[in-house]
Design a protein around this motif. Structure first.
Motif, PDB file in Angstrom:
ATOM      1  N   ARG A 162      13.236  53.866 -38.709  1.00  0.00           N
ATOM      2  CA  ARG A 162      14.158  54.064 -37.580  1.00  0.00           C
ATOM      3  C   ARG A 162      13.454  53.830 -36.252  1.00  0.00           C
ATOM      4  NH1 ARG A 162      12.314  58.456 -39.861  1.00  0.00           N
ATOM      5  NH2 ARG A 162      11.675  60.312 -38.679  1.00  0.00           N
ATOM      6  N   ARG A 163      12.168  54.077 -36.195  1.00  0.00           N
ATOM      7  CA  ARG A 163      11.411  53.764 -34.981  1.00  0.00           C
ATOM      8  C   ARG A 163      10.913  52.334 -34.990  1.00  0.00           C
ATOM      9  NH1 ARG A 163       9.027  58.744 -36.670  1.00  0.00           N
ATOM     10  NH2 ARG A 163       9.724  60.550 -35.428  1.00  0.00           N
ATOM     11  N   LEU A 164      10.596  51.847 -36.176  1.00  0.00           N
ATOM     12  CA  LEU A 164       9.994  50.520 -36.285  1.00  0.00           C
ATOM     13  C   LEU A 164      10.995  49.402 -36.010  1.00  0.00           C
ATOM     14  CD1 LEU A 164       7.681  48.614 -37.004  1.00  0.00           C
ATOM     15  CD2 LEU A 164       8.291  48.904 -39.426  1.00  0.00           C
ATOM     16  N   LEU A 165      12.191  49.482 -36.585  1.00  0.00           N
ATOM     17  CA  LEU A 165      13.131  48.353 -36.498  1.00  0.00           C
ATOM     18  C   LEU A 165      13.518  48.006 -35.057  1.00  0.00           C
ATOM     19  CD1 LEU A 165      15.560  48.738 -39.550  1.00  0.00           C
ATOM     20  CD2 LEU A 165      13.626  47.181 -39.249  1.00  0.00           C
ATOM     21  N   PRO A 166      13.892  48.975 -34.195  1.00  0.00           N
ATOM     22  CA  PRO A 166      14.234  48.573 -32.814  1.00  0.00           C
ATOM     23  C   PRO A 166      13.067  47.912 -32.092  1.00  0.00           C
ATOM     24  CG  PRO A 166      15.035  50.785 -33.284  1.00  0.00           C
ATOM     25  CD  PRO A 166      14.152  50.413 -34.429  1.00  0.00           C
ATOM     26  N   ALA A 167      11.853  48.480 -32.248  1.00  0.00           N
ATOM     27  CA  ALA A 167      10.689  47.895 -31.567  1.00  0.00           C
ATOM     28  C   ALA A 167      10.364  46.520 -32.132  1.00  0.00           C
ATOM     29  CB  ALA A 167       9.485  48.825 -31.709  1.00  0.00           C
ATOM     30  N   LEU A 168      10.473  46.376 -33.443  1.00  0.00           N
ATOM     31  CA  LEU A 168      10.148  45.100 -34.085  1.00  0.00           C
ATOM     32  C   LEU A 168      11.150  44.016 -33.704  1.00  0.00           C
ATOM     33  CD1 LEU A 168       8.243  43.739 -36.169  1.00  0.00           C
ATOM     34  CD2 LEU A 168       9.895  44.385 -37.939  1.00  0.00           C
ATOM     35  N   ALA A 169      12.424  44.365 -33.624  1.00  0.00           N
ATOM     36  CA  ALA A 169      13.457  43.373 -33.323  1.00  0.00           C
ATOM     37  C   ALA A 169      13.427  42.927 -31.869  1.00  0.00           C
ATOM     38  CB  ALA A 169      14.832  43.942 -33.667  1.00  0.00           C
ATOM     39  N   LEU A 170      13.077  43.837 -30.944  1.00  0.00           N
ATOM     40  CA  LEU A 170      13.095  43.498 -29.521  1.00  0.00           C
ATOM     41  C   LEU A 170      11.796  42.874 -29.041  1.00  0.00           C
ATOM     42  CD1 LEU A 170      14.945  46.592 -27.998  1.00  0.00           C
ATOM     43  CD2 LEU A 170      15.883  44.371 -28.641  1.00  0.00           C
ATOM     44  N   ALA A 171      10.721  42.981 -29.839  1.00  0.00           N
ATOM     45  CA  ALA A 171       9.434  42.418 -29.416  1.00  0.00           C
ATOM     46  C   ALA A 171       9.512  40.908 -29.170  1.00  0.00           C
ATOM     47  CB  ALA A 171       8.350  42.748 -30.437  1.00  0.00           C
ATOM     48  N   PRO A 172      10.145  40.102 -30.044  1.00  0.00           N
ATOM     49  CA  PRO A 172      10.241  38.659 -29.754  1.00  0.00           C
ATOM     50  C   PRO A 172      11.014  38.366 -28.476  1.00  0.00           C
ATOM     51  CG  PRO A 172      10.717  39.090 -32.069  1.00  0.00           C
ATOM     52  CD  PRO A 172      10.685  40.417 -31.377  1.00  0.00           C
ATOM     53  N   LEU A 173      12.040  39.179 -28.191  1.00  0.00           N
ATOM     54  CA  LEU A 173      12.800  38.990 -26.957  1.00  0.00           C
ATOM     55  C   LEU A 173      11.913  39.231 -25.741  1.00  0.00           C
ATOM     56  CD1 LEU A 173      15.599  38.521 -25.634  1.00  0.00           C
ATOM     57  CD2 LEU A 173      15.970  40.999 -25.808  1.00  0.00           C
ATOM     58  N   ALA A 174      11.087  40.275 -25.802  1.00  0.00           N
ATOM     59  CA  ALA A 174      10.179  40.571 -24.697  1.00  0.00           C
ATOM     60  C   ALA A 174       9.122  39.488 -24.553  1.00  0.00           C
ATOM     61  CB  ALA A 174       9.517  41.934 -24.920  1.00  0.00           C
ATOM     62  N   PHE A 175       8.634  38.976 -25.664  1.00  0.00           N
ATOM     63  CA  PHE A 175       7.630  37.910 -25.594  1.00  0.00           C
ATOM     64  C   PHE A 175       8.230  36.634 -25.010  1.00  0.00           C
ATOM     65  CE2 PHE A 175       5.643  34.157 -27.554  1.00  0.00           C
ATOM     66  CZ  PHE A 175       4.349  34.313 -27.078  1.00  0.00           C
ATOM     67  N   ARG A 176       9.446  36.337 -25.363  1.00  0.00           N
ATOM     68  CA  ARG A 176      10.099  35.108 -24.911  1.00  0.00           C
ATOM     69  C   ARG A 176      10.462  35.170 -23.430  1.00  0.00           C
ATOM     70  NH1 ARG A 176      15.459  33.116 -24.811  1.00  0.00           N
ATOM     71  NH2 ARG A 176      15.626  30.893 -25.281  1.00  0.00           N
ATOM     72  N   SER A 177      10.792  36.360 -22.935  1.00  0.00           N
ATOM     73  CA  SER A 177      11.177  36.513 -21.534  1.00  0.00           C
ATOM     74  C   SER A 177      10.630  37.838 -21.026  1.00  0.00           C
ATOM     75  CB  SER A 177      12.704  36.483 -21.391  1.00  0.00           C
ATOM     76  OG  SER A 177      13.086  36.690 -20.048  1.00  0.00           O
ATOM     77  N   VAL A 178       9.726  37.777 -20.053  1.00  0.00           N
ATOM     78  CA  VAL A 178       9.059  38.998 -19.601  1.00  0.00           C
ATOM     79  C   VAL A 178      10.006  39.968 -18.909  1.00  0.00           C
ATOM     80  CG1 VAL A 178       6.779  37.962 -19.401  1.00  0.00           C
ATOM     81  CG2 VAL A 178       8.336  37.869 -17.451  1.00  0.00           C
ATOM     82  N   ARG A 179      11.211  39.529 -18.598  1.00  0.00           N
ATOM     83  CA  ARG A 179      12.158  40.449 -17.986  1.00  0.00           C
ATOM     84  C   ARG A 179      12.563  41.563 -18.945  1.00  0.00           C
ATOM     85  NH1 ARG A 179      17.807  37.548 -16.771  1.00  0.00           N
ATOM     86  NH2 ARG A 179      17.962  39.463 -15.587  1.00  0.00           N
ATOM     87  N   PHE A 180      12.279  41.395 -20.245  1.00  0.00           N
ATOM     88  CA  PHE A 180      12.624  42.419 -21.231  1.00  0.00           C
ATOM     89  C   PHE A 180      11.414  43.218 -21.709  1.00  0.00           C
ATOM     90  CE2 PHE A 180      16.101  39.282 -21.827  1.00  0.00           C
ATOM     91  CZ  PHE A 180      17.163  40.118 -21.504  1.00  0.00           C
ATOM     92  N   VAL A 181      10.251  42.976 -21.137  1.00  0.00           N
ATOM     93  CA  VAL A 181       9.058  43.714 -21.553  1.00  0.00           C
ATOM     94  C   VAL A 181       9.234  45.211 -21.301  1.00  0.00           C
ATOM     95  CG1 VAL A 181       6.646  44.159 -20.975  1.00  0.00           C
ATOM     96  CG2 VAL A 181       7.406  41.827 -21.412  1.00  0.00           C
ATOM     97  N   ALA A 182       9.770  45.570 -20.148  1.00  0.00           N
ATOM     98  CA  ALA A 182       9.915  46.983 -19.809  1.00  0.00           C
ATOM     99  C   ALA A 182      10.851  47.686 -20.780  1.00  0.00           C
ATOM    100  CB  ALA A 182      10.422  47.117 -18.378  1.00  0.00           C
ATOM    101  N   GLU A 183      12.003  47.080 -21.057  1.00  0.00           N
ATOM    102  CA  GLU A 183      12.945  47.695 -21.982  1.00  0.00           C
ATOM    103  C   GLU A 183      12.312  47.883 -23.362  1.00  0.00           C
ATOM    104  OE1 GLU A 183      15.513  45.678 -18.859  1.00  0.00           O
ATOM    105  OE2 GLU A 183      13.597  45.369 -19.831  1.00  0.00           O
TER     106      GLU A 183
END
Length: 478
Positions: free
Chosen positions: A287-308
């Motif tokens: 439950r902690r791993l899946l949200p972080a794992l799924a959003l990590a590529p989005l943050a890597f692709r666009s730094v505007r999502f790193v904070a989220e």
């Protein structure tokens, strides 16, 4: 070995609680210090202008208005709540009040994330470290913009999800009104159903379901619908799809990929997530791993999502460090180090000058703008995105601007032309002539590649300083 007296046990419990509170307070003070500072975010100016316009007209414009290039192009305003809020605060206390709002929102978000870590079972030191790391990773995005509300929304969402695991499943229904309020402040509300779905799926895999599946599905459907419960209606899906097209290729700093040089703390936190998973395994929880794992590529692709992503990943990091936080001596050492670092940072940053908040003196090239205004160059003047935001706030309706940072408020062909037109003076001049431009203000001339795109036979350099150049077309008008 005999058990310690009850008095000694109580004293030890009080000492542990005191250390936990002290670590939490040190973390929040650290966050406040990182957030509190001068207002130097140029995007705020267009948000402020739209908020002032909404208050004056009691309606959201939903069109560009402020540009002479495309004044009637649709503007999918998804942040009217934030815009009205900053307009009211500016009316009450100027940019100082807006800077304090930024600090309050970031601190509140950090409090919620820290609380989610603690309620999820992480120790005081692990929770403090994970929260502080998330804030440091998010620092580039700690600016006066609507996504600050998304930080708060994510923190509240994580806390509601954690509390539901502790036998308080009825709190899950608060996610719906949370999402409705969030949707009227920032488009980052799309993360609400995404994180909810991933967390619920992870809880199922952990065999610790949040609620009956039918309840979770209804809640997910209502949360998804709530993301569009705004005056903009169904503009949110269109706005998100825009980022997969032009938004994926537009040459803008916040659209770039993350890299080690500019975003080292993002990779540090990625490493912390990996260590947490390797070290604690199943104890971390899907439950902690899946949200972080799924959003990590989005943050890597666009730094505007790193904070989220950093705020979502904080509970994972805290859970992974859980076994390191049991010793009281370690708590004391961490508190002493945190206090020392905080005092040192405050002293080195503030020594010899007062605490600086309000409008930063170098947010835009004020001298160049004053020169252009005094010489009558503002009517058809080219400027970059950041300066355009200030010019529209300060000058509309007397003057319109060439462009500003409301990217979807301009057609895709306009953005492509700006990015793809060669630096050669002839090509760029043809583009400017197409829009009737007869003056130009370029900020940061040492790094602005367009500084050399003005043919001296056609353009006169009429103002030069370390932070700006002003050109005027060689026409009888000037």
């Amino acid at each position: 070995m005999s058990a310690p007296p009850n008095g000694a046990s109580c004293q030890g419990g009080h000492a542990d609680r005191a250390l936990a509170v002290a670590l939490g307070l040190a973390t929040l003070l650290f966050v406040i210090h990182r957030a509190l500072g001068p207002m130097d975010e140029t995007d705020l100016f267009f948000h402020l202008k739209i908020g002032q316009l909404i208050l004056a007209r009691h309606a959201i414009p939903f069109r560009n208005l402020f540009s002479f290039t495309y004044p009637d192009h649709p503007d999918p305003d998804l942040s009217w709540g934030f815009q009205v809020t900053v307009a009211l605060l500016y009316r009450a206390g100027g940019f100082v009040a807006v800077s304090l709002l930024k600090t309050a929102l970031v601190t509140f978000a950090a409090m919620l994330v820290h609380r989610a870590c603690r309620r999820g079972g992480a120790g005081p030191l692990a929770s403090a470290a994970a929260t502080a790391l998330a804030v440091v990773a998010a620092e580039q995005r700690i600016v006066e913009r609507p996504h600050l509300v998304t930080f708060v929304g994510l923190g509240a969402l994580l806390l509601l999800l954690v509390e539901s695991e502790r036998g308080r499943a009825r709190l899950l229904w608060w996610i719906v009104p949370l999402t409705i309020a969030w949707a009227n402040f920032h488009a980052g509300v799309f993360l609400a159903p995404v994180v909810l779905a991933l967390y619920a799926l992870g809880a199922e895999l952990d065999r610790r379901p949040l609620a009956p599946r039918r309840t979770v599905l209804i809640l997910l459907a209502l949360t998804t619908l709530a993301t569009c419960a705004t005056p903009a209606g169904l503009e949110l899906p269109k706005y998100l799809l825009w980022h997969t097209g032009l938004g994926a290729t537009r040459i803008i700093e916040e659209f770039r990929r993350a890299d080690l040089y500019d975003d080292p703390w993002f990779f540090v936190m990625l490493g912390a997530c990996a260590v947490a998973c390797l070290r604690r395994g199943r104890a971390v929880g899907m439950r902690r791993l899946l949200p972080a794992l799924a959003l990590a590529p989005l943050a890597f692709r666009s730094v505007r999502f790193v904070a989220e992503w950093a705020f979502v990943a904080a509970p994972l990091v805290a859970a992974g460090a859980g076994g390191l936080t049991a010793q009281r001596r370690l708590h004391r050492i961490a508190l002493a180090l945190a206090t020392l670092l905080l005092v040192t940072r405050v002293a080195t940053a503030r020594i010899g000058r007062p605490l600086a908040i309000g409008l930063a003196p170098d947010v835009v090239p004020f001298d160049a703008i004053a020169f252009a205004t005094a010489r009558g160059l503002r009517a058809r003047m080219y400027s970059d995105l950041d300066v355009g935001c200030y010019l529209l706030w300060e000058g509309w309706p007397r003057w319109q601007v060439f462009q500003d940072a409301r990217l979807p408020a301009y057609p895709d062909d306009f953005h492509r032309a700006l990015d793809r037109t060669p630096l050669a003076p002839a090509a760029f001049d043809a583009l400017l002539q197409h829009y009737g431009v007869d003056a130009a203000l370029l900020d940061e001339p040492d790094v602005n590649m367009r500084s050399g795109s003005f043919d001296p036979d056609k353009w006169a350099l009429v103002f030069r300083s370390s932070d700006a150049l002003v050109f005027a077309r060689r026409i009888p008008k000037f």
